[in-house]
Design a protein around this motif. Sequence first.
Motif, PDB file in Angstrom:
ATOM      1  N   LEU A  80      -2.657  -2.732   5.063  1.00 56.23           N
ATOM      2  CA  LEU A  80      -2.124  -3.079   3.754  1.00 56.23           C
ATOM      3  C   LEU A  80      -1.672  -1.759   3.239  1.00 56.23           C
ATOM      4  O   LEU A  80      -2.702  -1.068   3.004  1.00 56.23           O
ATOM      5  N   GLU A  81      -0.259  -1.777   2.765  1.00 58.07           N
ATOM      6  CA  GLU A  81       0.188  -0.710   1.964  1.00 58.07           C
ATOM      7  C   GLU A  81       1.006  -0.920   0.797  1.00 58.07           C
ATOM      8  O   GLU A  81       1.937  -1.909   1.104  1.00 58.07           O
ATOM      9  N   ALA A  82       0.336  -0.654  -0.183  1.00 56.05           N
ATOM     10  CA  ALA A  82       1.379  -1.292  -1.594  1.00 56.05           C
ATOM     11  C   ALA A  82       1.455   0.021  -2.214  1.00 56.05           C
ATOM     12  O   ALA A  82       0.710   1.063  -2.447  1.00 56.05           O
ATOM     13  N   SER A  83       2.689   0.015  -2.891  1.00 56.61           N
ATOM     14  CA  SER A  83       3.434   1.085  -3.634  1.00 56.61           C
ATOM     15  C   SER A  83       4.333   0.507  -4.801  1.00 56.61           C
ATOM     16  O   SER A  83       5.124  -0.276  -4.385  1.00 56.61           O
ATOM     17  N   GLY A  84       4.063   0.737  -6.077  1.00 55.13           N
ATOM     18  CA  GLY A  84       4.733   0.272  -6.908  1.00 55.13           C
ATOM     19  C   GLY A  84       4.729  -1.268  -7.121  1.00 55.13           C
ATOM     20  O   GLY A  84       3.992  -1.785  -7.356  1.00 55.13           O
ATOM     21  N   SER A  85       5.965  -1.783  -6.557  1.00 55.26           N
ATOM     22  CA  SER A  85       6.093  -3.245  -6.805  1.00 55.26           C
ATOM     23  C   SER A  85       6.168  -4.015  -5.501  1.00 55.26           C
ATOM     24  O   SER A  85       6.329  -5.305  -5.355  1.00 55.26           O
ATOM     25  N   HIS A  86       5.976  -3.488  -4.311  1.00 54.71           N
ATOM     26  CA  HIS A  86       5.851  -3.932  -3.241  1.00 54.71           C
ATOM     27  C   HIS A  86       4.469  -3.522  -2.283  1.00 54.71           C
ATOM     28  O   HIS A  86       3.927  -2.612  -2.451  1.00 54.71           O
ATOM     29  N   ALA A  87       4.285  -4.537  -1.409  1.00 52.08           N
ATOM     30  CA  ALA A  87       3.178  -4.265  -0.305  1.00 52.08           C
ATOM     31  C   ALA A  87       3.947  -4.702   1.137  1.00 52.08           C
ATOM     32  O   ALA A  87       4.684  -5.666   1.092  1.00 52.08           O
ATOM     33  N   VAL A  88       3.157  -4.144   1.953  1.00 50.86           N
ATOM     34  CA  VAL A  88       3.635  -4.520   3.306  1.00 50.86           C
ATOM     35  C   VAL A  88       2.302  -4.670   3.979  1.00 50.86           C
ATOM     36  O   VAL A  88       1.311  -3.783   3.828  1.00 50.86           O
ATOM     37  N   LEU A 107      -2.757  -8.102  -7.473  1.00 53.89           N
ATOM     38  CA  LEU A 107      -2.865  -6.638  -7.053  1.00 53.89           C
ATOM     39  C   LEU A 107      -1.760  -5.604  -7.724  1.00 53.89           C
ATOM     40  O   LEU A 107      -2.088  -4.471  -8.081  1.00 53.89           O
ATOM     41  N   GLY A 108      -0.917  -6.141  -8.072  1.00 52.04           N
ATOM     42  CA  GLY A 108       0.213  -5.336  -8.892  1.00 52.04           C
ATOM     43  C   GLY A 108      -0.240  -4.831 -10.187  1.00 52.04           C
ATOM     44  O   GLY A 108       0.262  -4.000 -10.806  1.00 52.04           O
ATOM     45  N   LEU A 109      -1.374  -5.504 -10.642  1.00 49.57           N
ATOM     46  CA  LEU A 109      -1.951  -4.813 -11.971  1.00 49.57           C
ATOM     47  C   LEU A 109      -2.507  -3.415 -11.608  1.00 49.57           C
ATOM     48  O   LEU A 109      -2.373  -2.684 -12.663  1.00 49.57           O
ATOM     49  N   LEU A 110      -2.655  -3.008 -10.571  1.00 46.55           N
ATOM     50  CA  LEU A 110      -3.305  -1.806 -10.357  1.00 46.55           C
ATOM     51  C   LEU A 110      -2.159  -0.715  -9.744  1.00 46.55           C
ATOM     52  O   LEU A 110      -2.456   0.446  -9.171  1.00 46.55           O
ATOM     53  N   MET A 111      -0.858  -1.275  -9.794  1.00 43.32           N
ATOM     54  CA  MET A 111      -0.049  -0.330  -9.008  1.00 43.32           C
ATOM     55  C   MET A 111       0.905   0.384 -10.131  1.00 43.32           C
ATOM     56  O   MET A 111       1.905   1.011  -9.453  1.00 43.32           O
ATOM     57  N   GLY A 112       0.712   0.214 -11.139  1.00 44.50           N
ATOM     58  CA  GLY A 112       1.509   1.115 -12.009  1.00 44.50           C
ATOM     59  C   GLY A 112       1.240   2.600 -11.886  1.00 44.50           C
ATOM     60  O   GLY A 112       0.243   3.168 -11.884  1.00 44.50           O
TER      61      GLY A 112
END
Length: 179
Positions: A80-88, A107-112
Amino acid sequence: MTRRTLVALAPLALAACATGQTGGAGQTDTARVEAYLRTVSLNNVPFTQTWPNGTVGGGLLTYHAGYLHLVYTAPHAMDLEASGSHAVFKDSQAGSETRMGLAHNPLGLLMGNPIQLSGPVSVTDIQKPPGIMQVSLTRTENPSQGLVTLILKDNGRTLSLFEIRIVDERRHTLFIRLQ
C-alpha cells in the motif's frame, strides 16, 4: 452569572467537552503532535496489523508527512503506497491493483504535507495516561467518514508513534502497531 451569560458560554463548554481537553492544554498537546508528524521520518519500521475480521499480518512501514508505504510480508505479499490524496494497493496473491482517493478515507487525515490538525482536520479527543498521548482525528466537515487515533509514547520531551487505529465509516476498526 446571568442566564444570558450561561447561554452564551454553553457552546464553548460543549466544544471543550467534545475534545476531551479544556483551554490551552489541548492546544499545546495538539501543537506537539502536529510538530511531531511534520518532522518524523519512519523508514522500514516493522509493524503488525489487525484487520476488522481479526486477520493479523505485518511487514515494514515507511512514513513522513504526505507519504505512507506499507510493505506486507504476511499474510502474503501486498503493498500500500499513499501520497497526498491518492493510494495504490497491490495484492500479489490476487494479482490486483486498486487505486483509491483519500479525500473520504480516514487514512487521508495523515497525508497532508504539511500536516495540519486544524481546519479540515479536527482533534476530537486527547487522552494522556502516564507515558502515553492518544489523539483522535476526524474530518471537520464530515466526521462520519471515519476516525484516526494516534497512540504515541510521551516521555514529556519527545513523542514516538506506537499505534494507529483507523475506524472507517462502517465502524470497522483496523490496528497498526509499530514494533
